[in-house]
Write a protein that holds these residues in place. Structure first.
Motif, PDB file in Angstrom:
ATOM      1  N   ILE A 143     -14.484  -0.202  -9.151  1.00 37.52           N
ATOM      2  CA  ILE A 143     -13.601  -0.973  -8.472  1.00 37.52           C
ATOM      3  C   ILE A 143     -14.171  -2.701  -8.324  1.00 37.52           C
ATOM      4  O   ILE A 143     -13.221  -3.397  -8.380  1.00 37.52           O
ATOM      5  N   ASP A 144     -15.470  -2.421  -7.821  1.00 39.08           N
ATOM      6  CA  ASP A 144     -16.106  -3.884  -7.790  1.00 39.08           C
ATOM      7  C   ASP A 144     -15.884  -4.572  -9.029  1.00 39.08           C
ATOM      8  O   ASP A 144     -15.675  -5.859  -8.970  1.00 39.08           O
ATOM      9  N   GLN A 145     -16.264  -3.820 -10.131  1.00 36.91           N
ATOM     10  CA  GLN A 145     -16.213  -4.907 -11.339  1.00 36.91           C
ATOM     11  C   GLN A 145     -14.738  -5.241 -11.542  1.00 36.91           C
ATOM     12  O   GLN A 145     -14.580  -6.199 -12.204  1.00 36.91           O
ATOM     13  N   GLU A 146     -13.657  -4.282 -11.526  1.00 36.00           N
ATOM     14  CA  GLU A 146     -12.259  -4.815 -11.661  1.00 36.00           C
ATOM     15  C   GLU A 146     -12.020  -5.852 -10.944  1.00 36.00           C
ATOM     16  O   GLU A 146     -11.276  -6.929 -11.339  1.00 36.00           O
ATOM     17  N   ASN A 150     -10.954  -9.938 -12.300  1.00 42.22           N
ATOM     18  CA  ASN A 150      -9.775 -10.470 -11.977  1.00 42.22           C
ATOM     19  C   ASN A 150      -9.658 -11.469 -10.890  1.00 42.22           C
ATOM     20  O   ASN A 150      -8.845 -11.926 -10.279  1.00 42.22           O
ATOM     21  N   ARG A 151     -10.906 -11.929 -10.520  1.00 39.70           N
ATOM     22  CA  ARG A 151     -11.335 -12.920  -9.314  1.00 39.70           C
ATOM     23  C   ARG A 151     -10.602 -12.634  -8.374  1.00 39.70           C
ATOM     24  O   ARG A 151      -9.688 -13.514  -7.710  1.00 39.70           O
ATOM     25  N   LEU A 152     -10.298 -11.366  -7.661  1.00 40.37           N
ATOM     26  CA  LEU A 152      -9.628 -10.964  -6.533  1.00 40.37           C
ATOM     27  C   LEU A 152     -10.613 -11.176  -5.507  1.00 40.37           C
ATOM     28  O   LEU A 152     -11.794 -11.364  -5.445  1.00 40.37           O
ATOM     29  N   HIS A 153     -10.169 -11.303  -4.431  1.00 38.18           N
ATOM     30  CA  HIS A 153     -10.800 -11.734  -3.127  1.00 38.18           C
ATOM     31  C   HIS A 153     -10.629 -10.735  -1.954  1.00 38.18           C
ATOM     32  O   HIS A 153      -9.737 -10.105  -1.717  1.00 38.18           O
ATOM     33  N   ILE A 154     -11.692  -9.929  -1.567  1.00 36.60           N
ATOM     34  CA  ILE A 154     -11.768  -9.021  -0.392  1.00 36.60           C
ATOM     35  C   ILE A 154     -11.801  -9.585   0.757  1.00 36.60           C
ATOM     36  O   ILE A 154     -12.629 -10.563   1.162  1.00 36.60           O
ATOM     37  N   THR A 155     -10.694  -9.117   1.764  1.00 40.30           N
ATOM     38  CA  THR A 155     -10.746  -9.773   3.044  1.00 40.30           C
ATOM     39  C   THR A 155     -11.301  -8.888   3.939  1.00 40.30           C
ATOM     40  O   THR A 155     -11.594  -9.111   5.105  1.00 40.30           O
ATOM     41  N   LEU A 158     -13.830  -1.324   4.602  1.00 40.81           N
ATOM     42  CA  LEU A 158     -13.763  -0.193   5.559  1.00 40.81           C
ATOM     43  C   LEU A 158     -14.519   1.198   4.800  1.00 40.81           C
ATOM     44  O   LEU A 158     -14.037   1.602   3.797  1.00 40.81           O
ATOM     45  N   PHE A 159     -15.460   1.653   5.412  1.00 38.71           N
ATOM     46  CA  PHE A 159     -16.429   2.718   4.759  1.00 38.71           C
ATOM     47  C   PHE A 159     -16.115   4.010   5.680  1.00 38.71           C
ATOM     48  O   PHE A 159     -16.857   3.962   6.592  1.00 38.71           O
ATOM     49  N   ASP A 160     -15.151   4.835   5.250  1.00 38.12           N
ATOM     50  CA  ASP A 160     -15.001   6.000   6.044  1.00 38.12           C
ATOM     51  C   ASP A 160     -15.092   7.318   5.218  1.00 38.12           C
ATOM     52  O   ASP A 160     -16.074   7.392   4.517  1.00 38.12           O
ATOM     53  N   GLU A 161     -14.009   8.056   5.158  1.00 36.29           N
ATOM     54  CA  GLU A 161     -14.243   9.019   4.276  1.00 36.29           C
ATOM     55  C   GLU A 161     -13.935   8.605   2.966  1.00 36.29           C
ATOM     56  O   GLU A 161     -14.613   9.250   2.066  1.00 36.29           O
ATOM     57  N   ASN A 162     -13.199   7.788   2.793  1.00 33.28           N
ATOM     58  CA  ASN A 162     -12.822   6.976   1.369  1.00 33.28           C
ATOM     59  C   ASN A 162     -13.197   5.578   1.744  1.00 33.28           C
ATOM     60  O   ASN A 162     -13.677   5.383   2.925  1.00 33.28           O
ATOM     61  N   VAL A 163     -13.393   4.774   0.527  1.00 31.25           N
ATOM     62  CA  VAL A 163     -13.599   3.366   0.699  1.00 31.25           C
ATOM     63  C   VAL A 163     -12.299   2.434   0.731  1.00 31.25           C
ATOM     64  O   VAL A 163     -11.353   3.094  -0.191  1.00 31.25           O
ATOM     65  N   THR A 164     -12.037   1.744   1.652  1.00 33.81           N
ATOM     66  CA  THR A 164     -10.694   0.896   1.661  1.00 33.81           C
ATOM     67  C   THR A 164     -10.904  -0.502   1.630  1.00 33.81           C
ATOM     68  O   THR A 164     -11.840  -1.081   2.782  1.00 33.81           O
ATOM     69  N   TYR A 165     -10.508  -1.215   0.830  1.00 36.96           N
ATOM     70  CA  TYR A 165     -10.627  -2.942   0.630  1.00 36.96           C
ATOM     71  C   TYR A 165      -9.152  -3.362   0.860  1.00 36.96           C
ATOM     72  O   TYR A 165      -8.342  -2.962   0.447  1.00 36.96           O
ATOM     73  N   ASN A 166      -9.121  -4.429   1.568  1.00 31.97           N
ATOM     74  CA  ASN A 166      -7.838  -5.294   1.809  1.00 31.97           C
ATOM     75  C   ASN A 166      -8.178  -6.444   0.592  1.00 31.97           C
ATOM     76  O   ASN A 166      -9.176  -7.085   0.930  1.00 31.97           O
ATOM     77  N   VAL A 167      -7.468  -6.689  -0.538  1.00 33.85           N
ATOM     78  CA  VAL A 167      -7.773  -7.675  -1.289  1.00 33.85           C
ATOM     79  C   VAL A 167      -6.494  -8.533  -1.382  1.00 33.85           C
ATOM     80  O   VAL A 167      -5.150  -8.097  -1.138  1.00 33.85           O
ATOM     81  N   VAL A 168      -7.009  -9.760  -1.911  1.00 32.95           N
ATOM     82  CA  VAL A 168      -5.698 -10.839  -2.215  1.00 32.95           C
ATOM     83  C   VAL A 168      -6.029 -11.291  -3.532  1.00 32.95           C
ATOM     84  O   VAL A 168      -7.218 -11.302  -3.991  1.00 32.95           O
ATOM     85  N   PHE A 179      -4.682  -2.309 -11.097  1.00 29.71           N
ATOM     86  CA  PHE A 179      -5.162  -1.038 -10.726  1.00 29.71           C
ATOM     87  C   PHE A 179      -4.105   0.489 -11.123  1.00 29.71           C
ATOM     88  O   PHE A 179      -4.652   1.339 -11.124  1.00 29.71           O
ATOM     89  N   ALA A 180      -3.184  -0.176 -11.998  1.00 25.52           N
ATOM     90  CA  ALA A 180      -2.239   0.969 -12.523  1.00 25.52           C
ATOM     91  C   ALA A 180      -3.142   1.894 -13.402  1.00 25.52           C
ATOM     92  O   ALA A 180      -2.769   3.210 -13.486  1.00 25.52           O
ATOM     93  N   LYS A 181      -3.789   1.342 -14.225  1.00 27.56           N
ATOM     94  CA  LYS A 181      -4.582   2.313 -15.014  1.00 27.56           C
ATOM     95  C   LYS A 181      -5.730   3.400 -14.389  1.00 27.56           C
ATOM     96  O   LYS A 181      -6.368   4.374 -14.977  1.00 27.56           O
ATOM     97  N   PHE A 182      -5.805   3.080 -13.246  1.00 30.44           N
ATOM     98  CA  PHE A 182      -6.819   4.057 -12.160  1.00 30.44           C
ATOM     99  C   PHE A 182      -5.913   4.795 -11.177  1.00 30.44           C
ATOM    100  O   PHE A 182      -6.471   5.210 -10.192  1.00 30.44           O
ATOM    101  N   THR A 183      -4.784   5.017 -11.689  1.00 27.12           N
ATOM    102  CA  THR A 183      -3.918   5.809 -10.660  1.00 27.12           C
ATOM    103  C   THR A 183      -4.295   7.064 -10.214  1.00 27.12           C
ATOM    104  O   THR A 183      -4.091   7.514  -8.953  1.00 27.12           O
ATOM    105  N   SER A 184      -5.391   7.771 -10.960  1.00 31.16           N
ATOM    106  CA  SER A 184      -5.779   9.180 -10.437  1.00 31.16           C
ATOM    107  C   SER A 184      -6.931   8.908  -9.467  1.00 31.16           C
ATOM    108  O   SER A 184      -7.310   9.737  -8.822  1.00 31.16           O
TER     109      SER A 184
END
Length: 199
Positions: A143-146, A150-155, A158-168, A179-184
């Motif tokens: 995910i970090d590489q993607e 794509n030059r996205l920006h993480i705002t 959150l590291f919990d049970e899973n990892v959650t990023y807010n991105v713009v 991220f459609a290719k990673f739907t699973s």
């Protein structure tokens, strides 16, 4: 659009009355109201704590006991004149014994905010669509590489049970499509819009 980078304060004296203007960055009207309440409490010994705010979900002003239209309105007009958003202005007045009259008050409150704006660090902001992406720890590198590719920006992270990023996306790319290719492996959802410093 523009906003202030950090809180700032300035002070002017007019006919022995002291006007202290404080400006705060604030993203929502709820945040503005909290700030106003806190400052009003902190400076409850003042004659007036007048306020004005412009945020992403509303704007407002309050004369706080001054004659109607002589404090809050000139304050919000000063913010508008400078195209400022996501900002709260509070002018604390200590009465010096000499009445200023309606015109004098309008000028004093307007000038107080304008002086504080002049002392502020002004930054450009844009409204961005924010997406929340949720994934397992085993996919962090992928995910970090993607995000880099794509030059996205993480705002927010959150590291919990899973990892959650807010991105713009600075150039409004379709993040769901990226991220459609990673739907699973990845869950993507839109969480609205946010005003951020121009990316």
């Amino acid at each position: 659009m523009k906003t202030i980078a950090k809180p700032t304060q300035s002070e002017i004296k007019i006919k022995k009355s002291q006007f202290i203007c404080r400006l705060f960055p604030s993203k929502t009207k709820e945040e503005s109201k909290e700030i106003i309440s806190k400052i009003s409490e902190e400076y409850s010994d003042a004659t007036h704590n007048c306020s004005a705010y412009i945020t992403s979900n509303g704007e407002g002003f309050d004369d706080n006991g001054e004659p109607s239209g002589t404090a809050g309105k000139p304050m919000i007009n000063a913010l508008r004149k400078n195209d400022l958003h996501n900002v709260t202005a509070i002018v604390t007045r200590y009465f010096g014994g000499i009445k200023l009259g309606a015109g004098g008050l309008v000028r004093a409150y307007g000038k107080s905010v304008l002086e504080a704006i002049e002392n502020s660090e002004i930054i450009e902001i844009e409204i961005y669509d924010v997406y929340r992406i949720n994934f397992g720890y085993e996919n962090i590198k992928l995910i970090d590489q993607e995000i880099r590719n794509n030059r996205l920006h993480i705002t927010n992270k959150l590291f919990d049970e899973n990892v959650t990023y807010n991105v713009v996306s600075p150039n409004n790319q379709d993040i769901e499509k990226i991220f459609a290719k990673f739907t699973s492996k990845v869950k993507v959802e839109s969480v609205g819009q946010e005003a951020l410093e121009k990316l």
